[in-house]
Design a protein around this motif. Structure first.
Motif, PDB file in Angstrom:
ATOM      1  N   GLY A 297      76.533 -58.920   0.568  1.00 42.82           N
ATOM      2  CA  GLY A 297      76.080 -60.182   1.128  1.00 42.82           C
ATOM      3  C   GLY A 297      76.823 -60.569   2.396  1.00 42.82           C
ATOM      4  N   LEU A 298      76.247 -61.457   3.153  1.00 47.06           N
ATOM      5  CA  LEU A 298      76.843 -61.967   4.384  1.00 47.06           C
ATOM      6  C   LEU A 298      78.183 -62.625   4.098  1.00 47.06           C
ATOM      7  N   PHE A 299      79.246 -62.172   4.765  1.00 42.02           N
ATOM      8  CA  PHE A 299      80.596 -62.708   4.604  1.00 42.02           C
ATOM      9  C   PHE A 299      81.036 -62.732   3.141  1.00 42.02           C
ATOM     10  N   GLY A 300      80.647 -61.711   2.406  1.00 34.40           N
ATOM     11  CA  GLY A 300      81.002 -61.621   0.998  1.00 34.40           C
ATOM     12  C   GLY A 300      79.923 -62.114   0.061  1.00 34.40           C
ATOM     13  N   GLY A 301      78.944 -62.854   0.608  1.00 37.64           N
ATOM     14  CA  GLY A 301      77.849 -63.332  -0.216  1.00 37.64           C
ATOM     15  C   GLY A 301      78.261 -64.489  -1.110  1.00 37.64           C
ATOM     16  N   PRO A 302      77.611 -64.648  -2.260  1.00 32.28           N
ATOM     17  CA  PRO A 302      77.924 -65.757  -3.171  1.00 32.28           C
ATOM     18  C   PRO A 302      79.364 -65.689  -3.654  1.00 32.28           C
TER      19      PRO A 302
ATOM     20  N   HIS B 125      79.065 -70.751  12.710  1.00 34.55           N
ATOM     21  CA  HIS B 125      78.334 -71.767  11.948  1.00 34.55           C
ATOM     22  C   HIS B 125      79.018 -72.018  10.608  1.00 34.55           C
ATOM     23  N   PHE B 126      79.414 -70.940   9.950  1.00 29.09           N
ATOM     24  CA  PHE B 126      80.069 -71.053   8.638  1.00 29.09           C
ATOM     25  C   PHE B 126      81.347 -71.873   8.741  1.00 29.09           C
ATOM     26  N   PHE B 127      82.183 -71.545   9.722  1.00 28.66           N
ATOM     27  CA  PHE B 127      83.472 -72.224   9.826  1.00 28.66           C
ATOM     28  C   PHE B 127      83.351 -73.655  10.342  1.00 28.66           C
ATOM     29  N   LYS B 128      82.270 -73.967  11.020  1.00 30.16           N
ATOM     30  CA  LYS B 128      82.040 -75.346  11.440  1.00 30.16           C
ATOM     31  C   LYS B 128      81.702 -76.244  10.251  1.00 30.16           C
TER      32      LYS B 128
ATOM     33  N   THR C  90      74.584 -66.932   3.220  1.00 31.17           N
ATOM     34  CA  THR C  90      75.566 -67.417   2.257  1.00 31.17           C
ATOM     35  C   THR C  90      75.579 -68.940   2.348  1.00 31.17           C
ATOM     36  N   TYR C  91      76.490 -69.571   1.648  1.00 33.31           N
ATOM     37  CA  TYR C  91      76.554 -71.038   1.663  1.00 33.31           C
ATOM     38  C   TYR C  91      77.981 -71.497   1.925  1.00 33.31           C
ATOM     39  N   ALA C  92      78.097 -72.585   2.680  1.00 39.29           N
ATOM     40  CA  ALA C  92      79.396 -73.190   2.960  1.00 39.29           C
ATOM     41  C   ALA C  92      79.375 -74.629   2.459  1.00 39.29           C
ATOM     42  N   PHE C  93      80.482 -75.064   1.897  1.00 31.22           N
ATOM     43  CA  PHE C  93      80.548 -76.431   1.384  1.00 31.22           C
ATOM     44  C   PHE C  93      80.996 -77.371   2.490  1.00 31.22           C
ATOM     45  N   ASN C  94      80.110 -78.279   2.865  1.00 25.96           N
ATOM     46  CA  ASN C  94      80.423 -79.286   3.873  1.00 25.96           C
ATOM     47  C   ASN C  94      81.092 -80.466   3.184  1.00 25.96           C
ATOM     48  N   ASN C  95      82.388 -80.612   3.437  1.00 21.33           N
ATOM     49  CA  ASN C  95      83.177 -81.630   2.746  1.00 21.33           C
ATOM     50  C   ASN C  95      82.753 -83.053   3.116  1.00 21.33           C
ATOM     51  N   LYS C  96      82.355 -83.257   4.375  1.00 24.01           N
ATOM     52  CA  LYS C  96      81.977 -84.593   4.824  1.00 24.01           C
ATOM     53  C   LYS C  96      80.683 -85.057   4.165  1.00 24.01           C
ATOM     54  N   GLU C  97      79.749 -84.131   4.002  1.00 27.70           N
ATOM     55  CA  GLU C  97      78.460 -84.477   3.416  1.00 27.70           C
ATOM     56  C   GLU C  97      78.404 -84.140   1.930  1.00 27.70           C
TER      57      GLU C  97
ATOM     58  N   LYS D  95      75.724 -76.000   2.545  1.00 24.92           N
ATOM     59  CA  LYS D  95      74.892 -75.732   3.706  1.00 24.92           C
ATOM     60  C   LYS D  95      74.627 -74.232   3.802  1.00 24.92           C
ATOM     61  N   LYS D  96      73.383 -73.884   3.989  1.00 22.86           N
ATOM     62  CA  LYS D  96      73.015 -72.473   4.092  1.00 22.86           C
ATOM     63  C   LYS D  96      73.387 -71.937   5.464  1.00 22.86           C
ATOM     64  N   VAL D  97      74.037 -70.790   5.479  1.00 19.85           N
ATOM     65  CA  VAL D  97      74.400 -70.109   6.716  1.00 19.85           C
ATOM     66  C   VAL D  97      73.702 -68.755   6.706  1.00 19.85           C
ATOM     67  N   LYS D  98      72.902 -68.492   7.724  1.00 22.94           N
ATOM     68  CA  LYS D  98      72.060 -67.294   7.721  1.00 22.94           C
ATOM     69  C   LYS D  98      72.291 -66.449   8.973  1.00 22.94           C
ATOM     70  N   TYR D  99      72.201 -65.152   8.794  1.00 25.41           N
ATOM     71  CA  TYR D  99      72.201 -64.227   9.931  1.00 25.41           C
ATOM     72  C   TYR D  99      70.757 -64.088  10.393  1.00 25.41           C
ATOM     73  N   HIS D 100      70.492 -64.449  11.631  1.00 26.06           N
ATOM     74  CA  HIS D 100      69.134 -64.450  12.153  1.00 26.06           C
ATOM     75  C   HIS D 100      68.856 -63.175  12.962  1.00 26.06           C
ATOM     76  N   THR D 101      67.707 -62.570  12.700  1.00 27.69           N
ATOM     77  CA  THR D 101      67.291 -61.391  13.445  1.00 27.69           C
ATOM     78  C   THR D 101      65.777 -61.282  13.442  1.00 27.69           C
ATOM     79  N   MET D 102      65.240 -60.784  14.533  1.00 23.79           N
ATOM     80  CA  MET D 102      63.801 -60.526  14.618  1.00 23.79           C
ATOM     81  C   MET D 102      63.470 -59.106  14.180  1.00 23.79           C
ATOM     82  N   THR D 103      64.515 -58.301  13.950  1.00 27.63           N
ATOM     83  CA  THR D 103      64.315 -56.905  13.544  1.00 27.63           C
ATOM     84  C   THR D 103      65.118 -56.608  12.285  1.00 27.63           C
ATOM     85  N   PRO D 104      64.662 -57.094  11.129  1.00 26.91           N
ATOM     86  CA  PRO D 104      65.367 -56.811   9.873  1.00 26.91           C
ATOM     87  C   PRO D 104      65.307 -55.321   9.559  1.00 26.91           C
TER      88      PRO D 104
END
Length: 225
Positions: free
Chosen positions: A92-97, A182-185, A141-148, A152-161
């Motif tokens: 998974g992306l950045f380790g996944g779940p 995006h993840f670290f933000k 993957t997902y990141a926990f937004n402490n303020k909200e 939050k879903k973080v996705k790798y975007h590509t037009m050529t999977p």
């Protein structure tokens, strides 16, 4: 604030049935994990004689990594016929779940417990399911937004999977770094944030394929175990 409380029917859950030794489940398994003597029985089971070859394959696969002393000892013990505690997960992306890391923690913990209890080397093994073809399952993957206080879903975007399995897929490094930013933000900054962020950037720069990047991350986190 509206809260939804959902109670699961634990009596009908797969894990609960395994823990309770439900015959409806255990009949499909050779060993009952809830019984301590299952481990001793497994340890007494003869090996198939291919331990050295297996150890060699694993060492070759990890040849692009800077192996730690612990990893070299485990590879050597495996060649000598040591039993293993094994588990795996998709790359998974950045380790996944988060449960990817929970799986590895449990593998390491159980192998240590059994090594001490039976006074014999038990090797923790984690394998990567890189043959997966469903990229939509691993490209986020997902990141926990402490303020909200929400995930939050973080996705790798590509037009050529990938048109094949993910182990053959070479992602765009700039897009990966954009997803990383995006993840670290989204997450709360700590004293470790900069070090972890730089580690991830270094891994993206060092490796090319999707599974090798995943492998590099898992290695950096768990190489001492």
């Amino acid at each position: 604030m509206k809260c939804n409380i959902i109670k699961l029917n634990e009596d009908d859950q797969f894990i609960s049935k395994i823990k309770n030794g439900d015959s409806q489940i255990t009949t499909f398994y050779e060993y009952d994990v809830s019984l301590n003597d299952s481990f001793s029985k497994r340890l007494k089971t003869p090996n198939n004689g291919r331990e050295e070859q297996l150890s060699s394959v694993i060492k070759s696969y990890m040849g692009d990594l800077d192996l730690s002393e612990s990893q070299m000892i485990n590879i050597d013990d495996l060649a000598k016929g040591a039993k293993v505690v094994i588990g795996g997960q998709q790359a998974g992306l950045f380790g996944g779940p988060l449960y990817t890391f929970h799986k590895i923690f449990s593998i390491i913990t159980l192998s240590r417990q059994l090594s001490e209890e039976y006074d014999t080397p038990i090797v923790p093994v984690f394998w990567i399911a890189g043959e997966d073809h469903d990229f939509e399952e691993v490209n986020h993957t997902y990141a926990f937004n402490n303020k909200e206080t929400t995930l939050k879903k973080v996705k790798y975007h590509t037009m050529t999977p990938p048109d094949s399995n993910v182990s053959r897929y070479t992602p765009d490094k700039n897009e990966l770094k954009a997803s990383l930013n995006h993840f670290f933000k989204e997450i709360k900054e700590t004293v470790h944030t900069q070090d972890v962020y730089q580690m991830c950037v270094n891994i993206i720069n060092q490796f090319d394929s999707w599974t090798d990047i995943f492998k590099g991350l898992i290695h950096e986190v768990f190489k001492d175990y």
